[in-house]
Structure formats: C-alpha cells, structure tokens
Design an enzyme around this catalytic site. Sequence first.
Site, PDB file in Angstrom:
ATOM      1  NE  ARG A  87      56.206  21.125 138.355  1.00 52.47           N
ATOM      2  CZ  ARG A  87      55.366  21.994 138.924  1.00 52.47           C
ATOM      3  NH1 ARG A  87      55.706  22.604 140.072  1.00 52.47           N
ATOM      4  NH2 ARG A  87      54.204  22.269 138.376  1.00 52.47           N
ATOM      5  CB  CYS A 140      48.808  16.388 130.997  1.00 54.81           C
ATOM      6  SG  CYS A 140      47.816  17.773 131.594  1.00 54.81           S
TER       7      CYS A 140
END
Length: 213
Positions: A87, A140
């Site tokens: 993003r 992550c």
Amino acid sequence: MARVLMTGFAPFGGEPVNPSWQAVSLVGARRDDVAAVELPCEFATSLPTLRRALEEHRPSLVVCAGQAGGRAEVTPERVAVNLIDARIPDNAGDRPVDAAVVAEGPAAYFTTLPVKACVAAIRAAGVPASVSHTAGTYVCNQVFYGLMHLLATEFPEVRGGFVHVPFSPEQVAAAGKPEPSLSVDRIADALEALADTALRVTEDLKVSAGAES
C-alpha cells in the site's frame, strides 16, 4: 545458545518508533533464552536478515512481530500468503505490487505455533488478544511467509510464526488520533506468554478462533 529467536521491525511509514521492536528488545533484555533481532522494513533486505539470524542463533522457536496500527489486541497470525501488494513504499522506497514472496512457492503457509493456546495464555496474562487470519500483504506478511518457507525447506526442526501488535500510547499521542494502543511493557508480557506457551504446547486448543474469539 538462545532457544527463542524474536524479531521486530524498524520504524516505518514516518513513525519515530516501532513497538514490535521495542517490545522484542525488552523481552531480550529480560530473558537469557531469547535472542532479539531487529529487521529492516524493506522488502529486499528483511528476509536475508532473518536468514542470517536463524543461521547465527539456531533457535528451536522463532517469533516474528510487527506493528498493526488500528488493532486493539495482540494478534498471533494463523496464515501467511505468497503475495506482496504494498500500500505504501517500504523504507528503501520500494513498492512491489502483485508480486510473489517466493517464486513458485505454495499459495500459503500455516503457522506452526499453537495460536489458540497462545491467545488464551496472553489473555490470562491480562493482555487483550485474538487470533488473526490475515497478516496483510506488506513486509509483515512477507517476513511471515518467508519465515515459514525457510522453516519448511531448510530448518524443519524449528517451529515459528508471526504476531501483530498495536500502536504504543506514545505513537497515538504524537499523532493526535484516537487509535487503539497498548504499552510496550504489556506487549512484551504478551510476547513472553506466547513464547512460553509455544515452547510447551505442540497441539493447539480445539476451540473456535472466529471473529469473536
């Protein structure tokens, strides 16, 4: 030799700190059986850094932690997907879209941590927690998937997984936004409870881990 390798991330997205690394480093200072390693929030370097840590410390258990701003609980992750869809750019300015973590790797890996038992232990320690079924598609998830691929292909005797943690109160105060937060001390308590449970428990609880768990 440390039995547990814990990792947290460097700050990213303009934040001055990252509570995942703050908490992991605190656990490392508390315990002789934990090696604490900071991972860069960079797609190109996070997994090589993780591999070096595995080779150096040869742990029996790996717990990687990351920040999930907006979450109100400590959330052990259940599944990692073979997808990067950033993003925002990482700390090196890279922003991969629709890319695989591992070319021709399986679509997903499940954690080898007993996540439901870990959630129960974290709650028993007085820290809010729940199982999460999505680690996102940013660094992550890349580290979670990359960790599980490394364990499946090169370190089969090692168990591991990923846990997301909320913002710290200091981050929320600095931003002036009413976001959920949890103190670094309590996040560290949660990580200790998770690690102790994962070291002791191999078969997870047979209870629901739905949205309301």
